[in-house]
Design an enzyme around this catalytic site. Structure first.
Site, PDB file in Angstrom:
ATOM      1  CG  HIS A 140      11.411  -2.956   7.890  1.00  0.00           C
ATOM      2  ND1 HIS A 140      11.831  -4.170   8.004  1.00  0.00           N
ATOM      3  CD2 HIS A 140      10.158  -2.934   7.096  1.00  0.00           C
ATOM      4  CE1 HIS A 140      10.909  -4.769   7.747  1.00  0.00           C
ATOM      5  NE2 HIS A 140       9.746  -4.271   7.166  1.00  0.00           N
ATOM      6  N   GLY A 155       7.587  -0.854   2.553  1.00  0.00           N
ATOM      7  CA  GLY A 155       6.126  -1.353   2.695  1.00  0.00           C
ATOM      8  C   GLY A 155       5.961  -1.851   4.007  1.00  0.00           C
ATOM      9  CE  LYS A 156       0.551   0.946   6.834  1.00  0.00           C
ATOM     10  NZ  LYS A 156      -0.714   1.118   7.433  1.00  0.00           N
ATOM     11  CB  SER A 157       5.360  -5.978   9.026  1.00  0.00           C
ATOM     12  OG  SER A 157       6.921  -6.127   9.189  1.00  0.00           O
ATOM     13  N   GLY A 158       4.569  -7.534   6.086  1.00  0.00           N
ATOM     14  CA  GLY A 158       3.710  -8.629   5.754  1.00  0.00           C
ATOM     15  C   GLY A 158       3.017  -8.399   4.510  1.00  0.00           C
ATOM     16  CB  VAL A 159       3.096  -5.177   2.080  1.00  0.00           C
ATOM     17  CG1 VAL A 159       4.674  -4.920   1.710  1.00  0.00           C
ATOM     18  CG2 VAL A 159       2.075  -4.596   1.327  1.00  0.00           C
ATOM     19  N   GLY A 160       4.378  -8.043   1.410  1.00  0.00           N
ATOM     20  CA  GLY A 160       5.078  -8.919   0.354  1.00  0.00           C
ATOM     21  C   GLY A 160       6.111  -8.539  -0.299  1.00  0.00           C
ATOM     22  CE  LYS A 161       9.064  -4.690   3.421  1.00  0.00           C
ATOM     23  NZ  LYS A 161       7.941  -5.023   4.410  1.00  0.00           N
ATOM     24  CB  SER A 162      10.566 -11.254   1.720  1.00  0.00           C
ATOM     25  OG  SER A 162      11.182 -10.416   2.545  1.00  0.00           O
ATOM     26  CG  ASP A 179      14.175  -7.508   8.300  1.00  0.00           C
ATOM     27  OD1 ASP A 179      13.237  -6.880   8.465  1.00  0.00           O
ATOM     28  OD2 ASP A 179      14.794  -7.656   9.394  1.00  0.00           O
TER      29      ASP A 179
END
EC number: 2.7.11.-
Length: 312
Positions: A140, A155-162, A179
């Site tokens: 992921h 990083g964790k979901s919602g951390v701002g990767k995208s 993703d």
């Protein structure tokens, strides 16, 4: 163990079937092809029988110089090991391959032909087999190419990767996968990052939804694959945690026994995360060239201290 069929190879490279049609479902499990040489003189101790066997002009010319009985004997010895298939390069004439056709039809081993020169075809098929048969895992994260440097953002979901990837794309860099990132082990030192096909060109943004980066930002905003050279983890900033900016001790993340340099970037309101990723990529490149800003800084400090001591 991953494998493909001879039929897959035929379809991929548009090969012509000369004999052994019943063997098209044979599997290929090794990533490099083989050109028989020592096998023609009876040495089979290290014969890679699971590999595609390639017969170029050199091999066919050698066989033509043998008597009919000797030629059949030498080909027969190789055929009895039942390799996946034989591929004849340079579009060599069928009339000179009758003995091969006979042996391959008898044993059900596909005999294939390509018009490509031997060396060129070997390079193409080796690259194809290496990628297709490579060990792989799915992680992921987001995979991007920053100025030619492949980076895995985690990083964790919602951390701002995208969102970070979007900013990088707008600055001229490229998306590889969002993703679901597929990692392929091409060698003991090389990890390739790519997409799973379904998410190709798509970037998922919270509050916006899916966007197609190639449609919005042009074809230059996306590429199919990249070699992963940096593993960057985005984490939330912790007020009481000590961040040592002069720490030069390298850290690594391991994927399929391949070590990838690891960097942790802590997020805080107002921080230019995309800019930090760019800086990390450029700094890694300089380290690859043998330069370390931290080491140069420490050398300057030491030189300054020595000068002060000499004055006293």
């Amino acid at each position: 163990m991953k494998s493909i069929t001879v039929q897959d190879l035929v379809n991929r490279f548009h090969l012509e079937l000369l004999a052994g049609q019943t063997g098209l479902d044979r599997t290929i499990g090794k990533s490099r092809v083989h050109r028989p040489g020592l096998e023609f003189v009876g040495y089979f101790d290290f014969f890679p029988q699971q590999r595609v066997q390639v017969l170029g002009r050199k091999e066919i010319t050698y066989l033509h110089k043998q008597s009919e009985g000797e030629r059949d004997n030498r080909i027969g010895h190789i055929v009895q090991y039942h390799p996946p298939c034989f591929v004849v390069t340079w579009n060599q004439e069928i009339e000179g391959l009758r003995y091969l056709i006979t042996h391959c039809d008898k044993e059900g081993i596909p005999l294939l032909r390509t018009k490509e020169p031997t060396t060129k075809w070997i390079g193409m098929v080796d690259a194809f087999l290496t990628k297709t048969l490579a060990e792989e895992i799915q992680v992921h994260g987001v995979c991007v190419n920053v100025a030619g440097i492949g980076i895995l953002l985690r990083g964790k979901s919602g951390v701002g990767k995208s969102e970070t990837a979007l900013t990088l794309i707008r600055r001229g860099h490229r998306l590889v996968a969002d993703d679901a990132v597929v990692l392929k082990k091409l060698s003991p030192e090389t990890i390739l990052g790519t997409h799973d096909g379904k998410t190709k060109e798509f970037l998922a943004l919270r509050s916006v939804g899916l966007i197609n980066v190639a449609r919005i930002y042009g074809r230059g905003a996306f590429q199919d694959e990249t070699r992963i050279v940096l593993d960057i983890e985005l984490t939330q900033w912790k007020e009481n945690e000590l961040y040592n900016e002069l720490d030069v001790e390298p850290k690594y993340t391991t994927y399929m026994d391949v070590r990838i340099p690891h960097i942790q970037i802590s997020l805080q309101p107002g921080r230019d995360v995309a800019g930090l990723v760019e800086a990390a990529a450029n700094n890694w490149y300089l380290r690859l060239q043998g330069y370390s800003a931290a080491e140069e800084f420490m050398q300057r400090i030491e030189a300054s201290v020595q000068q002060q001591q000499q004055k006293h």
